[in-house]
Design a protein around this motif. Structure first.
Motif, PDB file in Angstrom:
ATOM      1  N   VAL A   7      -1.775  -8.680  -5.063  1.00 54.06           N
ATOM      2  CA  VAL A   7      -1.159  -8.473  -4.690  1.00 54.06           C
ATOM      3  C   VAL A   7       0.665  -8.691  -4.977  1.00 54.06           C
ATOM      4  CG1 VAL A   7       0.324 -10.346  -2.563  1.00 54.06           C
ATOM      5  CG2 VAL A   7      -2.563  -9.726  -2.626  1.00 54.06           C
ATOM      6  N   TYR A   8       1.569  -7.477  -3.857  1.00 57.37           N
ATOM      7  CA  TYR A   8       2.930  -7.701  -4.674  1.00 57.37           C
ATOM      8  C   TYR A   8       3.771  -8.129  -3.292  1.00 57.37           C
ATOM      9  CZ  TYR A   8       1.798  -5.792  -9.072  1.00 57.37           C
ATOM     10  OH  TYR A   8       1.326  -5.103  -9.911  1.00 57.37           O
ATOM     11  N   GLU A   9       4.808  -8.775  -3.579  1.00 66.30           N
ATOM     12  CA  GLU A   9       5.566  -8.845  -2.990  1.00 66.30           C
ATOM     13  C   GLU A   9       6.850  -8.027  -2.583  1.00 66.30           C
ATOM     14  OE1 GLU A   9       7.768 -11.180   0.567  1.00 66.30           O
ATOM     15  OE2 GLU A   9       4.943 -11.727  -0.175  1.00 66.30           O
ATOM     16  N   PHE A  10       6.660  -7.064  -1.213  1.00 63.92           N
ATOM     17  CA  PHE A  10       7.967  -6.359  -1.538  1.00 63.92           C
ATOM     18  C   PHE A  10       9.365  -7.362  -0.707  1.00 63.92           C
ATOM     19  CE2 PHE A  10       4.581  -3.623  -1.883  1.00 63.92           C
ATOM     20  CZ  PHE A  10       5.445  -2.121  -3.446  1.00 63.92           C
ATOM     21  N   PHE A 104       6.630  -1.510  -9.889  1.00 65.89           N
ATOM     22  CA  PHE A 104       6.058  -3.282 -10.029  1.00 65.89           C
ATOM     23  C   PHE A 104       6.921  -3.935 -10.951  1.00 65.89           C
ATOM     24  CE2 PHE A 104       3.052   0.430  -7.223  1.00 65.89           C
ATOM     25  CZ  PHE A 104       2.659  -0.337  -6.370  1.00 65.89           C
ATOM     26  N   ASP A 105       6.975  -4.996 -10.663  1.00 64.19           N
ATOM     27  CA  ASP A 105       7.068  -5.679 -11.461  1.00 64.19           C
ATOM     28  C   ASP A 105       5.898  -6.413 -12.023  1.00 64.19           C
ATOM     29  OD1 ASP A 105       7.948  -7.842 -12.711  1.00 64.19           O
ATOM     30  OD2 ASP A 105       9.603  -8.379 -12.378  1.00 64.19           O
ATOM     31  N   ALA A 111       7.479  -5.864  -6.061  1.00 59.84           N
ATOM     32  CA  ALA A 111       7.688  -4.607  -5.819  1.00 59.84           C
ATOM     33  C   ALA A 111       8.994  -3.704  -4.877  1.00 59.84           C
ATOM     34  CB  ALA A 111       6.382  -4.091  -5.536  1.00 59.84           C
ATOM     35  N   ALA A 112       9.121  -2.424  -5.537  1.00 54.95           N
ATOM     36  CA  ALA A 112       9.622  -1.877  -4.680  1.00 54.95           C
ATOM     37  C   ALA A 112      10.096  -0.127  -4.159  1.00 54.95           C
ATOM     38  CB  ALA A 112      11.601  -2.279  -4.744  1.00 54.95           C
ATOM     39  N   GLN A 113      10.344  -0.014  -3.272  1.00 50.94           N
ATOM     40  CA  GLN A 113      10.602   1.834  -3.667  1.00 50.94           C
ATOM     41  C   GLN A 113      11.809   1.273  -4.379  1.00 50.94           C
ATOM     42  OE1 GLN A 113       9.102   3.736  -0.371  1.00 50.94           O
ATOM     43  NE2 GLN A 113       8.561   6.071  -1.471  1.00 50.94           N
ATOM     44  N   ILE A 114      12.287   2.833  -4.781  1.00 46.27           N
ATOM     45  CA  ILE A 114      14.084   2.879  -5.869  1.00 46.27           C
ATOM     46  C   ILE A 114      13.734   4.353  -5.931  1.00 46.27           C
ATOM     47  CG2 ILE A 114      15.054   2.278  -7.485  1.00 46.27           C
ATOM     48  CD1 ILE A 114      13.641   0.132  -8.029  1.00 46.27           C
ATOM     49  N   LEU A 115      15.439   4.352  -4.826  1.00 43.04           N
ATOM     50  CA  LEU A 115      15.369   6.099  -4.881  1.00 43.04           C
ATOM     51  C   LEU A 115      16.023   5.953  -6.527  1.00 43.04           C
ATOM     52  CD1 LEU A 115      16.258   8.571  -3.283  1.00 43.04           C
ATOM     53  CD2 LEU A 115      18.315   7.320  -2.327  1.00 43.04           C
TER      54      LEU A 115
END
Length: 142
Positions: A7-10, A104-105, A111-115
């Protein structure tokens, strides 16, 4: 690979799912991963390593973007980058979003979706190529 899963936190959610901040990364079947919404397990995204489509694949992110997504930037050895697959009716027509990968870290489980800021990569890159009338992953036969 097991260290990547879980599990990751966004903190900022994902586009289309802004309020859903907890997602579980699972291994599906080589070369695919699955990102499942903890809030509703019926919602899942298929992911692949972007290097499957473009090798080498480079992440172009400003320090400001890193800070917004993660606070302190993760160490390079703690970063996993995966790209969202848009699965089409015809699997051969499936595409990969190389423009906005999910980063993902692994250590801090964020985590994040990065442009991508370079504009170097497309939003819809083909996942497969036609060869002898059959669809094959781009990474094969290179």
């Amino acid at each position: 690979m097991d260290a990547w899963l879980g599990v990751y936190e966004f903190p900022h959610g994902l586009p289309g799912f802004p309020g859903w901040t907890r997602w579980r990364l699972e291994f599906l079947e080589a070369p695919f991963f699955l990102l499942v919404a903890e809030e509703d397990e019926r919602i899942a995204l298929s992911l692949v390593a972007p290097e499957l489509v473009v090798n080498p694949y480079r992440l172009h992110v400003s320090p400001e973007t890193w800070a917004h997504a993660f606070g302190d930037p993760p160490r390079p050895e703690d970063v996993l980058v995966l790209a969202v697959v848009a699965v089409r009716d015809s699997v051969a027509a499936s595409t990969v979003n190389l423009l906005a990968p999910i980063v993902f870290d692994v250590l801090r489980r964020r985590a994040a979706q990065i442009l991508q800021e370079s504009g170097e990569y497309p939003l819809r890159a083909p996942l497969f190529r036609e060869e002898d009338g059959r669809a094959r992953p781009l990474a094969q036969g290179r």
